[in-house]
Structure formats: C-alpha cells, structure tokens
Design a protein around this motif. Structure first.
Motif, PDB file in Angstrom:
ATOM      1  N   LEU B  17       0.767  -1.147  -0.114  1.00 42.41           N
ATOM      2  CA  LEU B  17      -0.137   0.014   0.002  1.00 42.41           C
ATOM      3  C   LEU B  17       0.934   1.252  -0.016  1.00 42.41           C
ATOM      4  O   LEU B  17       0.655   2.403  -0.732  1.00 42.41           O
ATOM      5  CB  LEU B  17      -0.959   0.067   1.169  1.00 42.41           C
ATOM      6  N   ILE B  18       1.922   1.274   0.756  1.00 39.29           N
ATOM      7  CA  ILE B  18       3.003   2.193   0.739  1.00 39.29           C
ATOM      8  C   ILE B  18       3.364   2.569  -0.560  1.00 39.29           C
ATOM      9  O   ILE B  18       3.480   3.748  -1.050  1.00 39.29           O
ATOM     10  CB  ILE B  18       4.172   2.221   1.820  1.00 39.29           C
ATOM     11  N   VAL B  19       3.821   1.503  -1.357  1.00 37.13           N
ATOM     12  CA  VAL B  19       4.370   1.653  -2.690  1.00 37.13           C
ATOM     13  C   VAL B  19       3.236   2.298  -3.442  1.00 37.13           C
ATOM     14  O   VAL B  19       3.679   3.310  -4.300  1.00 37.13           O
ATOM     15  CB  VAL B  19       5.007   0.332  -3.144  1.00 37.13           C
ATOM     16  N   ILE B  20       2.107   1.640  -3.668  1.00 34.45           N
ATOM     17  CA  ILE B  20       1.127   2.100  -4.250  1.00 34.45           C
ATOM     18  C   ILE B  20       0.846   3.566  -4.078  1.00 34.45           C
ATOM     19  O   ILE B  20       0.485   4.588  -5.134  1.00 34.45           O
ATOM     20  CB  ILE B  20      -0.170   1.407  -4.083  1.00 34.45           C
ATOM     21  N   TRP B  21       0.707   4.037  -2.805  1.00 36.58           N
ATOM     22  CA  TRP B  21       0.609   5.452  -2.567  1.00 36.58           C
ATOM     23  C   TRP B  21       1.556   6.249  -3.019  1.00 36.58           C
ATOM     24  O   TRP B  21       1.435   7.299  -3.683  1.00 36.58           O
ATOM     25  CB  TRP B  21       0.741   5.488  -1.030  1.00 36.58           C
ATOM     26  N   GLU B  22       3.005   5.889  -3.193  1.00 39.68           N
ATOM     27  CA  GLU B  22       4.111   6.537  -3.523  1.00 39.68           C
ATOM     28  C   GLU B  22       3.871   6.557  -5.162  1.00 39.68           C
ATOM     29  O   GLU B  22       4.348   7.486  -5.723  1.00 39.68           O
ATOM     30  CB  GLU B  22       5.333   5.774  -3.248  1.00 39.68           C
ATOM     31  N   CYS B  23       3.524   5.536  -5.837  1.00 41.49           N
ATOM     32  CA  CYS B  23       3.281   5.477  -7.258  1.00 41.49           C
ATOM     33  C   CYS B  23       2.267   6.481  -7.753  1.00 41.49           C
ATOM     34  O   CYS B  23       2.321   7.115  -8.784  1.00 41.49           O
ATOM     35  CB  CYS B  23       2.942   4.158  -7.883  1.00 41.49           C
ATOM     36  N   PHE B  24       1.199   6.884  -6.983  1.00 49.02           N
ATOM     37  CA  PHE B  24       0.329   7.907  -7.484  1.00 49.02           C
ATOM     38  C   PHE B  24       1.099   9.448  -7.500  1.00 49.02           C
ATOM     39  O   PHE B  24       0.666  10.322  -8.396  1.00 49.02           O
ATOM     40  CB  PHE B  24      -0.844   8.208  -6.276  1.00 49.02           C
ATOM     41  N   ARG B  25       2.112   9.557  -6.790  1.00 49.74           N
ATOM     42  CA  ARG B  25       2.764  10.727  -6.817  1.00 49.74           C
ATOM     43  C   ARG B  25       3.705  10.820  -7.984  1.00 49.74           C
ATOM     44  O   ARG B  25       3.807  11.710  -8.619  1.00 49.74           O
ATOM     45  CB  ARG B  25       3.858  11.079  -5.532  1.00 49.74           C
ATOM     46  N   LEU B  26       4.345   9.565  -8.319  1.00 50.45           N
ATOM     47  CA  LEU B  26       5.110   9.312  -9.504  1.00 50.45           C
ATOM     48  C   LEU B  26       4.458   9.204 -10.818  1.00 50.45           C
ATOM     49  O   LEU B  26       5.012   9.881 -11.712  1.00 50.45           O
ATOM     50  CB  LEU B  26       6.120   7.840  -9.173  1.00 50.45           C
ATOM     51  N   GLY B  27       3.263   8.664 -10.881  1.00 52.07           N
ATOM     52  CA  GLY B  27       2.663   8.701 -12.066  1.00 52.07           C
ATOM     53  C   GLY B  27       2.937   7.194 -12.408  1.00 52.07           C
ATOM     54  O   GLY B  27       3.992   6.779 -12.495  1.00 52.07           O
ATOM     55  N   PHE B  28       1.814   6.543 -12.692  1.00 48.65           N
ATOM     56  CA  PHE B  28       2.016   5.028 -13.057  1.00 48.65           C
ATOM     57  C   PHE B  28       1.275   4.902 -14.779  1.00 48.65           C
ATOM     58  O   PHE B  28       1.175   3.750 -14.939  1.00 48.65           O
ATOM     59  CB  PHE B  28       1.529   4.210 -12.251  1.00 48.65           C
ATOM     60  N   GLY B  29       1.109   5.772 -15.342  1.00 48.62           N
ATOM     61  CA  GLY B  29       0.730   5.893 -16.696  1.00 48.62           C
ATOM     62  C   GLY B  29       1.668   5.523 -17.758  1.00 48.62           C
ATOM     63  O   GLY B  29       2.980   5.037 -17.285  1.00 48.62           O
ATOM     64  N   TRP B  30       1.351   5.553 -18.778  1.00 42.95           N
ATOM     65  CA  TRP B  30       1.978   5.129 -20.020  1.00 42.95           C
ATOM     66  C   TRP B  30       2.136   6.598 -20.747  1.00 42.95           C
ATOM     67  O   TRP B  30       1.104   7.152 -21.620  1.00 42.95           O
ATOM     68  CB  TRP B  30       1.233   4.242 -21.053  1.00 42.95           C
ATOM     69  N   GLU B  31       3.419   7.022 -20.769  1.00 49.03           N
ATOM     70  CA  GLU B  31       3.676   8.305 -21.466  1.00 49.03           C
ATOM     71  C   GLU B  31       3.853   8.091 -23.131  1.00 49.03           C
ATOM     72  O   GLU B  31       4.493   7.358 -23.489  1.00 49.03           O
ATOM     73  CB  GLU B  31       5.025   8.817 -21.008  1.00 49.03           C
ATOM     74  N   PRO B  32       3.081   8.706 -23.859  1.00 44.30           N
ATOM     75  CA  PRO B  32       3.474   8.460 -25.487  1.00 44.30           C
ATOM     76  C   PRO B  32       4.732   8.801 -25.728  1.00 44.30           C
ATOM     77  O   PRO B  32       5.375   9.944 -25.234  1.00 44.30           O
ATOM     78  CB  PRO B  32       2.355   9.387 -26.048  1.00 44.30           C
TER      79      PRO B  32
END
Lengths: 324, 159, 506
Positions: B17-32
């Motif tokens: 859960l901590i990692v997931i929370w951090e990933c929201f800050r980093l962005g976990f999408g796909w950049e074109p």
C-alpha cells in the motif's frame, strides 16, 4: 573459581584499556594518516577513473607522504557522496572529486546543501563535450546533423537523466530549433559509448577519454562544444560549436572539494598536492591525449567559477522546466 | 505459525500500500513516445504483491487452530534467536556511531562469553585476534578505510 | 597459425619470473578479497590498480587479472560454508552449495565448484583465442531490447524455482523487484520510494541484502536449531583426497552440462555491461530447467553448484573480451582494468590488439596459467577450508557476523548498507521460517534493476511501442524463446491435470 574469573575479567580489560591509554594521537604536521578520496561513482565509472589516475600519480611522484585511498560512494547522481563528505565537518583527511553534478544535483533534487558548503581545493581541468556519431553515419558534418534533426527526432543517448549529457542535447534543441531529441538515458559513459559503437543510438556527447578510443575506427566527432578547437593530434579539423552555428560552450569540471571547516594546514596541504599534480608530466600527457583543458583554480577563484557555473545551469534548467 | 503468517502477510500488504501510494505521486501511466512513467513498474508489482499477500492472509486466517504448529522450535530456541538478533543490533549500532573497532571490542567478548559460554581466556584471545586481524588486514594490508569513531575523525584517536 | 605464434609469445610473457610472481600474489590477494563478503574482484582490482604503475603494463594486467580470477574462485567458499555470498556471482551457489555443506558434504561441494571454475576459465580462454574479434563485434549488436530479452530469458528459467506455495514465491519475487526500484530513477531522474531520505537515493544494493537475508538469517536459524532436540549431532565433514576424486567424478558425470554452462556464460559475459552475476543465475536456471531431476535442486544437488560456477567464471573471462578487443568494458571489473590502461600509457580500443600484441597475448596466456595455478591453490586449501566448520559455534558465529557487517559496508562505504544488512537479516529469518522462498527474491534483486532499465530504454527507442522487442532480429528470437519458457510450466501443469483427470475417469 570466583577469584580466577575476576582475574581474567581484569585481563580482558587490559587490551581495551591499552587502546584507550595509548590510542591518543599526538599533534603533528599534516598529513599524519592516509587521505580519503571520495568518488561519486562506482569502481570503473567516469569519475572513478580520474580519481584513480590521480592517485596513481601520487604513488609515482610521492607528492604527499601518506597514501590517498579511494572510497566509492555511488548513487543518487552524486548526492550520496556529497552528503557523506559534508557530514565529515573538519576532517582534513577527506576530499571529493566532483563533476558538474556537484552543481546540478543539489539544484534538481532540492538537496539541503550546495557547493558553497564545501571547502574549495582545486579545479584541475575542464573536460570536453564533442558531438559523436558512428563512423558510417549519414551525418557527415554538424550541419547535416542539425538539418536532419529539424526534420525528425533523432535518437541520441547519454549518461543519466537531466544531467550533463541531456543538458547539451536540450541546449542544441533550443539553439538550433530542432525537433526534440529522443534521449535514451544510460547508466554510465562506457554504456553510452558502447551503444553508439553498436549503432543503437545515432549520436552522443561522450568525452574524448570515453569515446576517443573508437575514433577513427567506429566513431567520428562532428563538433566540440567549447571555445577553441581540440588540441589533440587528429582532432584539428573538428570545428567548435560556434563555427557550425551552435553558439554554446559547455564543459565538465574536474574539481576537488573538501569538507567544511577543515584546518588551514590541511587545506594548504591539499591545495599543494593538486598544484604539484597539475604540473606532473604524466598528467600533462594524459590531458593532451584526451583533450582536457588544464586550468588550475583554487580558493576564491574556484568559488567564483562555481558561482558562475551554477548561474549558467540554473538558466539552462529553468528554460527546460526542470526546476522552478 | 498461524499468527506469524497473518502478521507477515499483513506487513507485506502495508508495504504494497505504501508503494502504491508513492506511485500515485510518481505517476504510473504510459507516456506516449516514452513508455512507462517512473511509477508504473512498481505500481503493478505492488498490486501483485498486495493480491498475493491478501490471499496468504486469508489462508492463515482460515487455518484451524488445532493443526497449528509453533513459529519457534521451542522456548529455548526462541530465546536464542532473540539473543542473536539483539547481538546483531548491538553490533551494528556501535559500528554506525563509534566505528567497527569499538564495536568488535565490545561485541566479541559479550557474544563469546554470553552465547558461546567459552572460558575467559578464549574470550580474550578471540577478541584480541579478531580485532587485530581486521585492523591489519583491512586498514594496513588492503588500505580499506572502515567506519571509525568520531574521535578518530577529529584526529584525536587511533581508531 | 599466426594465432598459435602469438599465443606462444604470450606464454613467453606469462612465464617470466616477475609475471609468475605477480600472478601468484594476485591470485592469493584475489582469493582473500573473494572470501570476504562484499569485497569483490572489482574492488580488489581497483584497490591495487594505483600500485601497478611500478611494473611494466604486461605484468600489471596479468597481476590485476589474477586478482579477478582469485576472486572468481574465492567467492565460492563463504557461499558454500556459511550461505554468505562472498561475491555477487556466488549468490546462486548458496541454493545448493549450502544444503550440501549442511549434509556434511562441504569438501565435495567446494572441490566440485573449484573444478567447475577451472573448466569455465579454460573453455572461455579457448574461445578467447579462437574468436575474439568476431565475437566482440557480434556482441555490439546487443542493444537494450536484446538485453531485455536476455533478462526475460533468465527470469523464465526461474519460473519453477520456488518450491512451495506459489503465492509466496510471487510475493518474494515482487518484493525483490520492488526493492530494486528504490533510488533515483534512471529514466526520469526522479527519486522513487525514497521518502525524502538522501541516503536512500543510492538505492538498495543486492549485496547487503543478500548478506543479511542469507548470512544473518541463517545464523539465527542455526542458533535456534541448537536447541532443537529432534536434530541429532551435527555432521562433521571428513575431508580428504576422496572429495577431490568425487568432485572430479561429478564434473565428469555432468561434463556436457558444465561445458554448455561455460559456453552460455561466456556469451553472456561478452555482452555489454552484464558481467558474471546474471550468467551464474542463468547457468543455474538452465541446468535446473533441463535436468532430469529438477526436484533435487535446492536440496544439495551437485549439478546446482557446478553449473552456476562454471558459467560465472566463464562469464568473468568473457567480460574481458570486448575490453581487450574493442576497448569496451563488459563488466565493472573490466572498466577498472580499462582505467589501468590509461594509467600505463596505453590507449584502449580496437588498435590495442595490433599495436600491443605482447600486452594482449600475455594476458590471454595468463588466463590458462592463472586458472590452473588457482585450481591447485584451492584444492590444496579445501581440507583447511572445510575444517573451518569445526571451529566451535560460539566463536565461528561472531566472526561471521563481523564479516557480514564489514562486508556489507565496504561494498559502497555507506552506513545505510549496514542497517540494510541488519534489517534484512531479521526479515530473512522470518521469511525463511514461514517458508517464503528466498531464491526468487535474490534473483529478482540481482536482475530487477537491469531488467527495468533495459525495458524502459527500449521503449524510449521504440517510441513507446512494445513491438520494438519483436522488430529487431536478435531480440525477436530471444523474446519468443523466453515466452515459450514462461508458458512451459503452465503447459506441464495443464498436462498433469488432464492426465490426473483421465486417471480418475478410468
């Protein structure tokens, strides 16, 4: 039994007591013990090669009586090594070999310190940034390269992200108005050179010390981003950035800094060491071969240099939107 | 064992859960044109870990109490593991704050006497030999600087 | 013919008294740094590099290469005896070497590993002589997409590695991969999962973590086991000539596998920037995948010691090939050696082969020589090494603990790694008790960082289109093989289910 135990316990205290009693070090002239040379790269990395080369010079020339010991603290684009050296306030047996990341990392990573917190020792040289392509690349000259870059986004590579190499490419983008480069970050200069030789990227800005071994068999320089042409035999025909319409000069600083608050004696000793190294015949030969611009600055002059350098980087990084 | 399973599974869930929370800050999408953003790989790994550890938690919770075995072999064994854990803690704390050599001088006698139950002669011999070996091997022979005490850093002490 | 002439000249250099002396010295030093966890061949070579300005370059390179071989051999020892990886590439040796030692077969495990090392070096040196230039040029074709495909291949051979609950294997793997993500993200320059800690920016290195998980964790389990009334007297190994004979027999029995592992290792070592560590894992994974008795792996199978060690040593040799022939470092150690070339006034690059034949062929000839000399030194030392196990628990354990912490510190010289070893030691103990498999975690730790990097570099090169992996000729085939390997266990499972179903129906 009990008596014996007590006696033996006292015996145990003897070595420890000895350490405490005789462990004190008498005051003596610098240096009384080996000097640690902190390197912000792993063994075999770019800065590491320079540091070990410098240490080799001291082994040969005996410029200081004590040994210089390399200590690798890789990671965080130099942040880890900087923090470690900064933490050793007043330790006159500690120094740090620095690159431009010494200026850029605190800016970009918002670290709670800057270069101003360190004691300046010496700027030894400024290293070059030539633009390399592989040997049978369609870009014969820098003009070809720029013309092509205006048409399509060219695949280039460099060390790390938002560090020196990317700065150079983004600056070319801005000055020549090309399409954005497709920048592939690699882990170190060696990896970049490999990728260029293997034609996985079309251009790089390796130093001559990293890519020069492949010239002329595998790679060619198109231009070099500094004010004068390279003085290396075989590179006389490589134009400067200004000559090909890329009015931009950018160099890598090869400097040495020490922790804050070190004694005057230690500072003078370290400055003296590098003053002698900068006059070493092997160092001169090495600089000539790799196109290093030997420049010796120390004290306030070095701090002034770093200030100017920081200003320059803030401008570049702001224009890229990397920092606010 | 059942409690242990559940606690560890829960801890892995917390880490995910901590990692997931951090990933929201980093962005976990796909950049074109770029591929995954910095958080994408960790995000899906953390999701996987969350799912698996939740399943393990469920398995532990469902398990009958009767067929449960103990986490530790027996009480003595548990105490011993605890003592070793404590010793490693002591050693690393002294290494960080007072250097390797003080750590060895304090850690070795305690360990050899308390856990090893050796004679005092053996304790002393061991302490002296190991400290000198490390000092001469690393510092003098290979010239590898190990962590030292703050006193050494100020040039007042040999270790 | 010309090659043989060159090689003879090389032997001439290697047999000079000064070269021989420096070689033996280098081997002994290498064995010493190899035994100490955390302090690897790279560090050993780097440490002594500045001193080599005092001898001629061809002797200097033989000396430094000897340190590297010594470390390649020496890393085995602590892995087998104490489950502490002496070197990054000897992590794979713990999987089967340590169980062997626990069964009292430490002498056999060590002998087999040393002979495997020798086979690895000799196979590699022969390829080196035969095809240095063409191989180096071929290796250049491997860019990030190809490297990613190879990493995937390595992972695929480990699909069946965890024997136990599949969800626990998955948690272990994911946890290991997540740990490698901590630190500065190479592609974006953003700090990831560091929570504002500057010391976390350097990321978790797998050496302190494996030292903790395997080394410290094993010590705690061992300590607890001393009070287990069910376990009988600890088996004391008797070591002698018998072990060497049996070691030789084992190598003979698995000779094709050993040579195949060496060939594979050499190839992986030649590839840019990988070195011996992934090769040893691949060697282990492949050996297990194609073994007739995969169930023996992880419980003290001697093949599980031979294959990774042969692969690692062959890869270590292979990583020198692009450096010597093209001036491209194939591993961190080779990069340090490259720095040496500058120091000795040589200019690395494709011209080195033609302009400095004495230097190059002296090095190649010394490969054969150091491989042999090191095998002799090690074999003589095996009984003494196995006897270490007879040191009383109360003294051996503190020594190991001290070595673990010093080893984890000297890797990167940061206190962060000391804390890592402590915390992951405790974590390793708990995970081991609850039967979370640690091997997949170790593999994930070692390969995770590289895999993600190659993946994202490739995607940038392919404009974010995953088809980049299938567009390129070499990576296409590796990807297909890797995917098939991933699918294979699933297929087998389905087949077994179907069979069982049929049996039930009948």
């Amino acid at each position: 039994m009990k008596v014996l135990r007590t006696r033996l316990f006292i015996l145990l205290l003897v070595p420890i007591a000895c350490v405490f009693l005789f462990g004190q070090v008498a005051e003596a002239a610098w240096p009384t013990r080996p000097v640690e040379f902190t390197i912000s790269a792993g063994a075999g990395g770019g800065a590491d090669k320079y540091a070990r080369f410098l240490i080799g010079l001291n082994v040969k020339g005996k410029y200081i009586s004590e040994a210089i010991i390399p200590v690798n603290k890789p990671g965080g684009a130099g942040a880890v090594a900087m923090q470690a050296v900064l933490g050793q306030k007043g330790n006159g047996y500690q120094m740090l070999i620095t690159l431009n990341s010494f200026i850029t990392t605190p800016l970009f990573q918002n670290l709670p310190f800057t270069f101003r917190d360190f004691t300046p020792i010496a700027l030894l040289a400024l290293d070059n940034f030539p633009l390399w392509v592989y040997k049978d690349s369609p870009y014969k000259t820098a003009a070809d390269f720029i013309a092509a870059a205006k048409e399509k986004s060219i695949q280039v590579g460099g060390t790390g992200s938002k560090q020196e190499d990317e700065i150079v490419f983004r600056a070319i983008e801005k000055i020549a108005g090309t399409k954005p480069f497709k920048y592939v970050p690699f882990k170190g200069g060696g990896d970049v050179a490999k990728a260029l030789v293997g034609k996985h990227i079309e251009a790089s800005v390796n130093q001559v010390s990293e890519a020069g071994g492949f010239f002329p068999e595998f790679v060619r320089p198109l231009c070099v981003f500094q004010d004068e042409r390279l003085a290396i035999p075989g590179y006389e025909d490589v134009p400067t950035g200004k000559e090909v319409g890329l009015d931009f000069s950018y160099e890598m600083m090869r400097a040495i800094f020490a922790p804050p608050g070190i004694s005057k004696e230690a500072q003078d000793g370290l400055v003296g060491l590098f003053q002698k190294i900068s006059e070493d015949a092997d160092w001169k030969a090495f600089a000539e071969k790799t196109g290093l611009k030997r420049t010796f600055l120390t004290g306030d002059a070095l701090m002034k240099f770093a200030e100017d350098y920081e200003k320059k980087h803030i401008d570049i990084m702001k224009s890229q939107g990397w920092i606010k | 064992m059942r409690k242990g399973e559940m606690i560890v599974a829960a801890l892995f869930m917390v880490v995910s859960l901590i990692v997931i929370w951090e990933c929201f800050r980093l962005g976990f999408g796909w950049e074109p044109q770029q591929g995954p953003q910095a958080g994408m790989v960790p995000f899906y790994l953390a999701l996987l870990m969350l799912g698996c550890s939740a399943f393990l938690f469920y398995l532990g919770w469902r398990r009958e109490k009767k067929e449960d075995d103990n986490f530790f072999i027996n009480k003595e064994g548990m105490m011993e593991a605890g003592r070793i854990a404590l010793m490693t803690l002591i050693f690393s704390v002294i290494v960080v704050y007072a250097g390797v050599y003080f750590a060895m001088l304090i850690f070795s006698p305690i360990f050899v006497r308390w856990l090893g139950k050796h004679s005092w002669t053996a304790v002393i011999a061991f302490t002296v030999i190991i400290t000198l070996t490390v000092y001469f091997g690393m510092e003098v022979g290979l010239k590898i600087p190990l962590p030292r005490s703050p006193l050494y850093m100020q040039g007042k002490f040999i270790i | 013919m010309e090659t043989i002439g060159h090689l003879m000249m090389g032997f001439g250099v290697a047999f000079q008294p000064l070269s021989l002396l420096m070689m033996v010295l280098g081997l002994l030093l290498g064995l010493a740094v190899g035994v100490l966890p955390g302090l690897g061949g790279t560090a050993g070579v780097a440490l002594l590099l500045p001193l080599t300005v005092l001898v001629p370059p061809e002797v200097a390179i033989i000396f430094l290469a000897a340190i590297y071989w010594g470390a390649l051999y020496g890393g085995v020892i602590t892995s087998v005896l104490f489950a502490i990886p002496g070197e990054p590439w000897s992590v794979a040796l713990i999987f089967d070497g340590y169980p062997m030692a626990k069964q009292g077969k430490s002498g056999l495990a060590l002998s087999a590993a040393f002979i495997a090392s020798f086979v690895g070096i000799v196979v590699a040196a022969l390829i080196f002589v035969a095809a240095a230039m063409p191989l180096a040029l071929f290796a250049l074709k491997f860019g990030p997409p190809e490297m990613f495909a190879i990493m995937l291949l390595a992972f695929s051979t480990f699909v069946g590695l965890g024997t136990g609950q599949p969800s626990k294997t998955l948690v272990s793997t994911a946890f290991g991969l997540l740990l490698t993500a901590v630190g500065l993200d190479l592609v974006t320059g953003q700090p990831r999962l560091t929570f504002g800690q500057i010391s976390w920016l350097s990321g978790y290195h797998f050496v302190p973590i494996t030292i903790g998980m395997f080394g410290i964790g094993e010590i705690m389990i061992d300590g607890e086991d001393r009070f287990n009334t069910e376990i009988k007297e600890v088996i004391h190994a008797k070591v002698g000539i018998k072990d060497m004979k049996e070691g030789l027999k084992a190598i003979w029995a698995f000779f094709p596998q050993t040579v195949l592992a060496s060939l594979m290792g050499f190839f992986v070592g030649v590839l840019p920037g990988t070195g011996a560590t992934p090769a040893s894992f691949l060697g282990y994974g492949l050996a297990k995948q194609y073994s007739k008795h995969p169930e023996r792996y992880g419980h003290g199978a001697i093949e599980g010691v031979i294959a990774p060690q042969a692969a690692a040593n062959s890869a270590g040799t292979g990583s020198l090939l692009p450096m010597v022939s093209l001036g491209i470092p194939g591993s961190p150690t080779a990069a340090v050696l490259l720095a040496g070339l500058y120091m000795w006034g040589l200019w690395p690059g494709p011209r080195l082969f033609t302009e400095q034949p004495v230097f190059v062929w002296g090095l190649i000839a010394s490969l054969f020589l150091s491989g042999t000399v090191c095998l002799i030194i090690c074999m003589v030392g095996v009984p003494a090494l196995a006897a270490i196990m007879r040191v009383p628990w109360g003294m051996l354990t503190p020594t190991i603990i001290i070595a673990c912490f010093i080893g984890s510190f000297v890797m990167r010289n940061i206190m962060f790694d000391v804390w890592c070893t402590l915390i992951f030691g405790w974590i390793g103990y708990v995970m081991k008790k609850l039967k979370y498999p640690l091997a997949p975690l170790a593999v994930a730790l070692v390969l995770g960082d590289m895999t993600e990097r190659f993946f994202r570099q490739s995607l940038i090169m392919g404009d974010g289109n995953p088809m980049v992996f299938f567009d390129r000729p070499i990576s296409k085939w590796f990807m297909i093989v890797a995917i098939l390997l991933f699918a294979f266990p699933v297929f087998q499972l389905v087949k077994a289910k179907v069979k069982a179903g049929k049996a039930q129906a009948a």
